[in-house]
Design a protein around this motif. Structure first.
Motif, mmCIF file in Angstrom:
data_model
loop_
_atom_site.group_PDB
_atom_site.id
_atom_site.type_symbol
_atom_site.label_atom_id
_atom_site.label_comp_id
_atom_site.label_asym_id
_atom_site.label_seq_id
_atom_site.Cartn_x
_atom_site.Cartn_y
_atom_site.Cartn_z
ATOM 1 N N GLY A 142 46.192 49.575 34.666
ATOM 2 C CA GLY A 142 46.826 50.418 35.663
ATOM 3 C C GLY A 142 47.188 51.776 35.113
ATOM 4 N N VAL A 143 47.811 51.802 33.930
ATOM 5 C CA VAL A 143 48.220 53.062 33.306
ATOM 6 C C VAL A 143 47.007 53.912 32.952
ATOM 7 N N LEU A 144 45.984 53.282 32.364
ATOM 8 C CA LEU A 144 44.797 54.015 31.894
ATOM 9 C C LEU A 144 44.109 54.760 33.028
ATOM 10 N N PHE A 145 43.745 54.039 34.081
ATOM 11 C CA PHE A 145 42.977 54.670 35.149
ATOM 12 C C PHE A 145 43.836 55.604 36.003
ATOM 13 N N THR A 146 45.109 55.258 36.204
ATOM 14 C CA THR A 146 45.994 56.142 36.965
ATOM 15 C C THR A 146 46.170 57.470 36.238
ATOM 16 N N THR A 147 46.389 57.402 34.914
ATOM 17 C CA THR A 147 46.552 58.619 34.121
ATOM 18 C C THR A 147 45.266 59.433 34.094
ATOM 19 N N ALA A 148 44.140 58.746 33.889
ATOM 20 C CA ALA A 148 42.850 59.446 33.836
ATOM 21 C C ALA A 148 42.545 60.155 35.146
ATOM 22 N N GLU A 149 42.789 59.480 36.255
ATOM 23 C CA GLU A 149 42.547 60.083 37.569
ATOM 24 C C GLU A 149 43.457 61.301 37.771
ATOM 25 N N ALA A 150 44.732 61.163 37.395
ATOM 26 C CA ALA A 150 45.694 62.255 37.581
ATOM 27 C C ALA A 150 45.319 63.470 36.737
ATOM 28 N N VAL A 151 44.977 63.232 35.464
ATOM 29 C CA VAL A 151 44.599 64.336 34.579
ATOM 30 C C VAL A 151 43.323 64.997 35.074
ATOM 31 N N ALA A 152 42.356 64.199 35.508
ATOM 32 C CA ALA A 152 41.092 64.749 36.003
ATOM 33 C C ALA A 152 41.326 65.637 37.220
#
Length: 299
Positions: A275-285
């Motif tokens: 959850g943290v990995l993909f949520t953070t990646a999407e937000a940063v992208a």
């Protein structure tokens, strides 16, 4: 952060993948490390008569009471550093392979090719970043139980190189690569399959949806790849152990069940981590993509 079919499937610039993946990997590793610590502790060979609790919260509490808060983060620096590199490589290689695998006419990617792209990304990440950092992390956690020879991560690296040479940093490479190839295949593949399914049904990709997709992907990954993780941990302990010796040792100690030792702890971590990995990646992208598009000559 990527999709495989239908709407919203756009080319992801490599620099965006590297930055978003690297930041997400570092955040995920730091937030979930106590679970990783507990999982690694229970997977390592136990002393005769020693029976650690299987509940991760009990292990965390026990270590905290006996050794203090710093002990729970033994090896964390190595894992965070490795996770930044690992996920930067994993995201950019997944997106690159994904784009290469797309149908040139329709621009779509089948589910099978999505999983294959994840597998290729996992192999690359294992060879370049994951195996050495996992070796350091595991050796530090193992050493802290009894011998306490390593004064720091740097001292650990120096000792390994002195006693075992460069190959010492790649102990457990086979198990780590099998784990990374399968784990990345399941995690990246299943996340993108879920995301594609939702986009076809006009489900908005909110932070909550991204986190839920990542948590589901983490659960699938853990249950499918746990034996590889257990083998990897045993073969990267402070004592030099080959992959085959690790497999034999696990079988002798616990039989077939031993290969799933630490599942609950890893599951607790990977559900949160996904959850943290993909949520953070999407937000940063979402933040850096407009910057990239406005200043292509600079980036």
């Amino acid at each position: 952060m990527t999709t495989i079919n239908g709407k919203g499937d756009a080319f992801v610039p490599p620099l965006v993948s590297i930055i978003s993946g690297g930041i997400a990997g570092g955040v995920e590793a730091a937030v979930t490390y106590p679970f990783e610590f507990a999982k690694t502790r229970v997977q390592l060979r136990q002393e005769k008569g020693e029976k650690p609790p299987r509940n991760p919260f009990k292990i965390v509490g026990q270590v905290y009471r006996q050794e203090g808060i710093r002990a729970l983060y033994k090896g964390c620096g190595a894992l965070v550093t490795g996770s930044v590199a690992k996920d930067a490589i994993r995201f950019v290689s997944f997106d690159s392979v994904k784009n290469a695998f797309k149908d040139p006419e329709t621009g779509t990617l089948t589910y099978g090719r999505s999983m294959l792209a994840g597998m290729a990304a996992g192999v690359l990440a294992s060879g370049t970043a994951v195996t050495p950092t996992e070796r350091i992390k595991t050796a530090l956690i193992d050493d802290a139980r009894h011998d306490k020879r390593y004064k720091s991560a740097v001292h650990c690296v120096k000792t390994i190189l002195k006693e075992d040479g460069p190959i010492g940093m790649y102990r457990g490479f086979a198990g780590t690569t099998l784990k990374q190839a399968s784990a990345t295949s399941f995690r990246m593949g299943s996340y993108n399959i879920l995301k594609d399914f939702e986009q076809l049904r006009d489900i908005e990709q909110t932070t909550v949806v991204n986190f839920g997709n990542g948590a589901v992907a983490g659960t699938i990954t853990t249950l499918a790849t746990q034996p590889f993780d257990t083998i990897k941990t045993r073969s990267q302990s402070a004592k030099v152990t080959t992959t085959m010796e690790a497999i034999i040792g696990i079988w002798k100690d616990d039989g077939i069940r031993g290969f799933w030792r630490g599942t609950i702890m890893r599951l607790g971590r990977t559900v949160l981590a996904g959850g943290v990995l993909f949520t953070t990646a999407e937000a940063v992208a979402r933040i850096i993509t407009p910057i990239y598009e406005k200043a292509p000559a600079v980036l």
